[in-house]
Design a protein around this motif. Structure first.
Motif, mmCIF file in Angstrom:
data_model
loop_
_atom_site.group_PDB
_atom_site.id
_atom_site.type_symbol
_atom_site.label_atom_id
_atom_site.label_comp_id
_atom_site.label_asym_id
_atom_site.label_seq_id
_atom_site.Cartn_x
_atom_site.Cartn_y
_atom_site.Cartn_z
ATOM 1 N N SER A 106 9.765 -50.577 57.565
ATOM 2 C CA SER A 106 10.988 -50.227 58.152
ATOM 3 C C SER A 106 11.413 -50.983 59.620
ATOM 4 C CB SER A 106 11.129 -48.995 58.426
ATOM 5 O OG SER A 106 10.284 -48.176 59.400
ATOM 6 N N ASP A 107 10.236 -51.257 60.506
ATOM 7 C CA ASP A 107 10.379 -51.757 61.692
ATOM 8 C C ASP A 107 11.222 -50.405 62.324
ATOM 9 O OD1 ASP A 107 10.191 -53.082 64.229
ATOM 10 O OD2 ASP A 107 11.096 -54.721 63.057
ATOM 11 N N VAL A 108 11.041 -49.279 62.148
ATOM 12 C CA VAL A 108 11.942 -48.166 62.679
ATOM 13 C C VAL A 108 11.982 -48.156 64.202
ATOM 14 C CG1 VAL A 108 9.847 -46.628 61.854
ATOM 15 C CG2 VAL A 108 12.249 -45.789 62.762
ATOM 16 N N HIS A 109 13.206 -47.996 64.640
ATOM 17 C CA HIS A 109 13.663 -47.844 66.004
ATOM 18 C C HIS A 109 13.966 -46.310 66.308
ATOM 19 C CE1 HIS A 109 12.316 -51.905 66.383
ATOM 20 N NE2 HIS A 109 12.355 -51.864 67.644
ATOM 21 N N SER A 110 14.676 -45.777 65.450
ATOM 22 C CA SER A 110 15.354 -44.462 65.507
ATOM 23 C C SER A 110 15.257 -43.844 64.105
ATOM 24 C CB SER A 110 16.635 -44.290 66.163
ATOM 25 O OG SER A 110 17.456 -45.009 65.296
ATOM 26 N N ASP B 266 3.940 -49.898 68.384
ATOM 27 C CA ASP B 266 4.884 -50.254 69.847
ATOM 28 C C ASP B 266 4.514 -51.660 70.249
ATOM 29 O OD1 ASP B 266 6.771 -48.051 70.299
ATOM 30 O OD2 ASP B 266 5.250 -47.096 70.363
ATOM 31 N N HIS B 267 5.753 -52.142 70.533
ATOM 32 C CA HIS B 267 5.666 -53.655 71.226
ATOM 33 C C HIS B 267 4.848 -53.482 72.534
ATOM 34 C CE1 HIS B 267 9.030 -54.718 69.037
ATOM 35 N NE2 HIS B 267 10.002 -53.810 69.608
ATOM 36 N N ALA B 268 3.673 -54.510 72.448
ATOM 37 C CA ALA B 268 2.820 -54.748 73.629
ATOM 38 C C ALA B 268 2.506 -56.277 73.804
ATOM 39 C CB ALA B 268 1.732 -54.030 73.697
ATOM 40 N N ILE C 223 -0.508 -51.412 67.012
ATOM 41 C CA ILE C 223 0.426 -52.203 68.033
ATOM 42 C C ILE C 223 0.978 -53.140 67.560
ATOM 43 C CG2 ILE C 223 -1.459 -54.018 69.028
ATOM 44 C CD1 ILE C 223 0.399 -51.494 71.150
ATOM 45 N N GLU C 224 1.974 -53.719 67.954
ATOM 46 C CA GLU C 224 2.980 -54.990 67.570
ATOM 47 C C GLU C 224 2.792 -55.993 68.749
ATOM 48 O OE1 GLU C 224 6.979 -54.758 66.504
ATOM 49 O OE2 GLU C 224 6.764 -56.652 65.560
ATOM 50 N N LEU C 225 1.989 -56.876 68.534
ATOM 51 C CA LEU C 225 1.701 -57.910 69.798
ATOM 52 C C LEU C 225 3.052 -58.824 69.564
ATOM 53 C CD1 LEU C 225 -1.795 -58.948 69.191
ATOM 54 C CD2 LEU C 225 -1.032 -57.315 70.787
ATOM 55 N N PHE D 136 4.018 -49.402 57.882
ATOM 56 C CA PHE D 136 3.093 -49.820 58.750
ATOM 57 C C PHE D 136 3.598 -50.273 59.982
ATOM 58 C CE2 PHE D 136 0.828 -49.676 54.538
ATOM 59 C CZ PHE D 136 -0.233 -48.584 54.653
ATOM 60 N N HIS D 137 4.945 -50.384 60.234
ATOM 61 C CA HIS D 137 5.416 -50.737 61.362
ATOM 62 C C HIS D 137 6.632 -50.003 61.904
ATOM 63 C CE1 HIS D 137 7.797 -54.807 62.733
ATOM 64 N NE2 HIS D 137 7.603 -53.892 63.695
ATOM 65 N N ALA D 138 6.292 -49.461 63.083
ATOM 66 C CA ALA D 138 7.308 -48.361 63.745
ATOM 67 C C ALA D 138 7.026 -48.465 65.047
ATOM 68 C CB ALA D 138 6.935 -46.936 63.090
ATOM 69 N N HIS D 139 8.380 -48.047 65.682
ATOM 70 C CA HIS D 139 8.594 -47.952 67.206
ATOM 71 C C HIS D 139 8.933 -46.755 67.644
ATOM 72 C CE1 HIS D 139 7.956 -52.315 67.527
ATOM 73 N NE2 HIS D 139 8.610 -52.378 66.470
ATOM 74 N N THR D 140 8.111 -46.204 68.948
ATOM 75 C CA THR D 140 8.521 -45.031 69.388
ATOM 76 C C THR D 140 8.884 -45.311 70.766
ATOM 77 O OG1 THR D 140 6.517 -44.718 70.564
ATOM 78 C CG2 THR D 140 6.401 -44.148 68.234
ATOM 79 N N ALA E 73 4.602 -59.736 60.995
ATOM 80 C CA ALA E 73 5.981 -58.990 60.752
ATOM 81 C C ALA E 73 6.863 -59.880 60.792
ATOM 82 C CB ALA E 73 6.299 -57.998 61.791
ATOM 83 N N HIS E 74 8.129 -59.771 60.148
ATOM 84 C CA HIS E 74 9.381 -60.620 59.938
ATOM 85 C C HIS E 74 8.748 -62.185 60.255
ATOM 86 C CE1 HIS E 74 9.312 -59.533 64.175
ATOM 87 N NE2 HIS E 74 9.439 -58.305 63.705
ATOM 88 N N PRO E 75 8.491 -62.781 59.506
ATOM 89 C CA PRO E 75 8.036 -64.277 59.620
ATOM 90 C C PRO E 75 8.760 -65.354 59.629
ATOM 91 C CG PRO E 75 6.835 -63.678 57.651
ATOM 92 C CD PRO E 75 7.545 -62.552 57.892
HETATM 93 ZN ZN ZN Z 1 8.720 -54.252 65.393
#
Ligand code: ZN
Ligand code: ZN
Length: 223
Positions: free
Chosen positions: A174-178, A37-39, A70-72, A5-9, A124-126
């Motif tokens: 994963s916090d996937v970035h690629s 995505d980060h916002a 969204i990831e604030l 539930f945590h991924a970036h595009t 996420a990652h506290p």
């Molecule tokens: Zn992230």
């Protein structure tokens, strides 16, 4: 089956387009992926609108629960509650908050603000989570993240142990970035055991908790 539930595009700092990331998740045996995505504020509605369209298309033709989220990130803590609420109103199924990881200068108070918001699903990652924060996560039903991402993962053991102590629910992301960051079940299993957790906790984190999260989503986010 993998739930993530945590991924970036490429809509923020990820390498792949939203559709390519969903496609690669699908062929990597993912059952669900949230595009988060980060916002902060400016890009919020643009990103949610775009990922909502892509996720709807993917869900109608492929067997994967692709969720707009969204990831604030780097918001002043005072603005987290109202922005999380707005993100849900704009159609985000999953709202996560970029927590106080030890490898970035995240403002103190971010964890607490996230845990107080009824519109935040995952912290996420506290980082060096406090006992008070862990208890709040348990009380308010906010999931705490075990992270597969380098740097953010350095406090996984601490987060896992506090969560177990107070009964807070954990998820692995994963916090996937690629594409090479996508999870596999053996890797997920190893990361959870590496955080000091046992087979029982593993089952809870990889199966039971993802289902609990999905079950509580609004109907339009469930399939
Ligand atoms: Zn992230
Ligand atoms: Zn990022």
């Amino acid at each position: 089956m993998v739930y993530d539930f945590h991924a970036h595009t490429s809509l923020s700092d990820g390498a792949l387009s939203p559709m390519e990331l969903i496609r690669r998740a699908l062929v990597n045996n993912y059952q669900a992926i949230a595009l988060t995505d980060h916002a902060a504020t400016g890009s919020l509605s643009r990103i949610i609108k775009e990922v909502s369209e892509v996720c709807a298309l993917a869900r109608s033709y492929w067997h994967i629960l692709a969720l707009p989220g969204i990831e604030l990130t780097n918001l002043p803590p005072q603005a987290i509650a109202e922005t999380a609420k707005k993100a849900k109103e704009l159609g985000a199924c999953i709202v996560i908050v970029h927590g106080e990881t030890i490898v970035e200068p995240i403002e103190k108070g971010t964890n607490l603000a996230a845990l107080h918001s009824p519109h935040v699903d995952i912290l996420a990652h506290p980082g060096l989570l406090s006992l008070e924060e862990a208890k709040l996560a348990a009380t308010n039903g906010v999931f705490l993240e075990i992270s597969a991402r380098k740097g953010h993962c350095l406090t996984n053991g601490h987060v896992a142990s506090l969560a177990q102590q107070v009964g807070a629910k954990l998820l692995l992301s994963s916090d996937v970035h690629s594409e090479q960051d996508l999870l596999t079940l053996p890797l997920a299993d190893a990361i959870i055991h590496g955080a000091g957790l046992d087979d029982n906790a593993c089952h809870q984190i990889l199966n039971i908790n993802p289902h609990a999260l999905i079950k509580n989503l609004p109907a339009n986010c469930q399939g």
